[in-house]
Write an enzyme that holds these catalytic residues in place. Structure first.
Site, mmCIF file in Angstrom:
data_model
loop_
_atom_site.group_PDB
_atom_site.id
_atom_site.type_symbol
_atom_site.label_atom_id
_atom_site.label_comp_id
_atom_site.label_asym_id
_atom_site.label_seq_id
_atom_site.Cartn_x
_atom_site.Cartn_y
_atom_site.Cartn_z
ATOM 1 N N ARG A 1 1.600 -1.048 0.394
ATOM 2 C CA ARG A 1 1.738 -0.156 1.607
ATOM 3 C C ARG A 1 1.101 -0.227 2.611
ATOM 4 N NH1 ARG A 1 -0.213 2.191 -3.117
ATOM 5 N NH2 ARG A 1 -2.125 3.713 -2.849
ATOM 6 N N GLU B 1 -6.941 2.459 -2.079
ATOM 7 C CA GLU B 1 -6.814 4.096 -2.046
ATOM 8 C C GLU B 1 -7.852 4.454 -3.181
ATOM 9 O OE1 GLU B 1 -7.122 6.811 -0.989
ATOM 10 O OE2 GLU B 1 -4.866 7.575 -0.952
#
Length: 228
Positions: A60, A87
């Protein structure tokens, strides 16, 4: 004067489904693609040209970087991918629906796991099928470096060496840099470069697909900050 641009990846398929994502590798949603493309258009309209690009090893963020560079006619810009820009790892919460987790554990507890600076989520075992220890992209890492779960404090400790070794030197050379990453890895970098307190960083949000532009002097002090 160097420019530093942060972009949180566009909406992902799991953002859309309200799932804890972390290190799970999911794709952008249709909205996420549109957000990343719009970010590239804004960068082009602002006339910002890059010398170096950085992103995580998660799809992503990588695709967001590519859409943003393509949209600003800079797809050729050299890029470096690093797990250190991933992340925050949400541990055993990864894959769970956030609303269902709130029902199971209580809204207050889930809020603490999501927003506390130094409280860890329930940890994921290295032997769990969903552990990053089973992912080839992390095969060259010391197994001890692969987390079972992280809070923002641990994420900051993970990100800063990459800032010091890779990103900051480019900025000190006067190069313009783009970093396409994730809400928490970018919040960690924001905390560091803006010297935000542990308490105040919890109120800082990174909007998906919205470029944040810093102008930095030759000592990496912030001269200006704008959102495109």
């Amino acid at each position: 004067m160097a420019k530093l641009v942060f972009i949180r990846h566009g909406q992902s398929e799991w953002n859309l489904s309200n799932l804890f994502t972390g290190w799970v590798d999911v794709n952008l949603s249709e909205q996420g693609v549109a957000e990343a493309q719009a970010a590239g258009k804004k960068i082009k309209e602002a006339g910002i040209e890059f010398d170096q690009a950085y992103t995580s090893v998660l799809t992503r963020a990588i695709k967001t970087l590519h859409y943003a560079l393509e949209g600003s006619d800079q797809l050729w810009v050299p890029e470096i991918k690093s797990w250190r820009l991933n992340e925050r790892h949400y541990g055993a919460l990864q894959g769970q629906n956030k609303a269902e987790a709130a029902e199971q554990f209580g809204e207050d507890q889930v809020l603490v796991w999501r927003r506390s600076y130094d409280t860890l989520p329930p940890l994921l075992s290295a032997t769990d099928e969903g552990s990053a220890a089973n992912d080839r992209r992390y095969a060259d890492l010391d197994p001890k470096a692969i987390p079972g779960g992280e809070n923002l404090k641990v994420t900051l400790e993970r990100v800063i060496p990459f800032w010091e070794d890779e990103i900051a030197p480019k900025l000190l050379e006067g190069k313009n840099v783009i970093v396409a990453a994730h809400g928490n890895s970018l919040r960690a970098l924001t905390k560091y470069i803006e010297n935000i307190s542990d308490a105040d960083i919890m109120g800082v949000e990174m909007a998906t697909g919205e470029p944040v532009v810093y102008d930095l002097d030759d000592k990496l002090n912030i001269v200006s900050k704008i959102k495109l």
